[in-house]
Write a protein that holds these residues in place. Structure first.
Motif, PDB file in Angstrom:
ATOM      1  N   ALA A  39     -13.931  -8.829  -4.193  1.00  0.00           N
ATOM      2  CA  ALA A  39     -13.008  -9.338  -5.210  1.00  0.00           C
ATOM      3  C   ALA A  39     -12.634  -8.229  -6.184  1.00  0.00           C
ATOM      4  O   ALA A  39     -13.489  -7.423  -6.594  1.00  0.00           O
ATOM      5  N   GLY A  40     -11.358  -8.175  -6.510  1.00  0.00           N
ATOM      6  CA  GLY A  40     -10.849  -7.117  -7.374  1.00  0.00           C
ATOM      7  C   GLY A  40     -10.329  -5.913  -6.630  1.00  0.00           C
ATOM      8  O   GLY A  40      -9.685  -5.038  -7.220  1.00  0.00           O
ATOM      9  N   GLY A  41     -10.607  -5.863  -5.345  1.00  0.00           N
ATOM     10  CA  GLY A  41     -10.178  -4.733  -4.530  1.00  0.00           C
ATOM     11  C   GLY A  41      -8.753  -4.873  -4.044  1.00  0.00           C
ATOM     12  O   GLY A  41      -8.036  -5.805  -4.412  1.00  0.00           O
ATOM     13  N   SER A  42      -8.363  -3.916  -3.187  1.00  0.00           N
ATOM     14  CA  SER A  42      -6.993  -3.856  -2.682  1.00  0.00           C
ATOM     15  C   SER A  42      -6.982  -3.671  -1.178  1.00  0.00           C
ATOM     16  O   SER A  42      -7.908  -3.092  -0.603  1.00  0.00           O
ATOM     17  N   LEU A  43      -5.920  -4.153  -0.576  1.00  0.00           N
ATOM     18  CA  LEU A  43      -5.634  -3.925   0.835  1.00  0.00           C
ATOM     19  C   LEU A  43      -4.131  -3.768   0.987  1.00  0.00           C
ATOM     20  O   LEU A  43      -3.357  -4.330   0.200  1.00  0.00           O
ATOM     21  N   ARG A  44      -3.743  -3.036   2.035  1.00  0.00           N
ATOM     22  CA  ARG A  44      -2.327  -2.899   2.361  1.00  0.00           C
ATOM     23  C   ARG A  44      -2.120  -3.324   3.803  1.00  0.00           C
ATOM     24  O   ARG A  44      -2.702  -2.736   4.716  1.00  0.00           O
ATOM     25  N   LEU A  45      -1.297  -4.339   3.980  1.00  0.00           N
ATOM     26  CA  LEU A  45      -0.952  -4.816   5.312  1.00  0.00           C
ATOM     27  C   LEU A  45       0.358  -4.180   5.765  1.00  0.00           C
ATOM     28  O   LEU A  45       1.255  -3.946   4.946  1.00  0.00           O
ATOM     29  N   SER A  46       0.448  -3.925   7.061  1.00  0.00           N
ATOM     30  CA  SER A  46       1.673  -3.393   7.656  1.00  0.00           C
ATOM     31  C   SER A  46       2.093  -4.289   8.807  1.00  0.00           C
ATOM     32  O   SER A  46       1.254  -4.902   9.473  1.00  0.00           O
TER      33      SER A  46
END
Length: 121
Positions: free
Chosen positions: A14-21
């Motif tokens: 929680a609080g983190g980031s992800l990048r979807l493509s």
């Protein structure tokens, strides 16, 4: 034939980031809207964010200010930058592309198989 393939899911705190493509490929004359949807266990699939070829965006209220959708039209690719992730963002995320596959064909939606995003508390 048109293929839509997502990537970038995973497990994050929680609080983190992800990048979807998401990349659309195959017989493509033109792509109109590209978007991201998600489906959590026991829930209906819902729109997360959409982006038209002209640059108009729309977001689910639950992700406004945290998620950003962007697009590279030259690469038939759409991205979803997800920041400040919450456990309730846990779901399978699907990409959809509204594609005209030939000059005589109408636009229709093509879907990817989904990528799992899990946010731990």
């Amino acid at each position: 034939q048109v293929q839509v393939v997502e990537s970038g899911g995973g497990l994050v705190q929680a609080g983190g980031s992800l990048r979807l493509s998401c990349v659309a490929s195959g017989n493509i004359v033109r792509i109109n809207t590209m978007g991201w949807y998600r489906q959590a266990p026991g829930k209906q699939r819902e729109l997360v964010a959409g982006l038209t070829s002209g640059g108009s965006t729309n977001y689910a209220d639950s992700v406004k200010g945290r998620f950003t959708i962007s697009r590279d039209n030259a690469k038939n690719t759409v991205y979803l930058q997800m920041n400040s992730l919450k456990p309730e963002d846990t779901a399978v995320y699907y990409c959809a592309a509204n594609v005209r596959a030939s000059l005589m064909a109408p636009f229709r939606d093509y879907w990817g198989q989904g990528t799992q995003v899990t946010v731990s508390s």
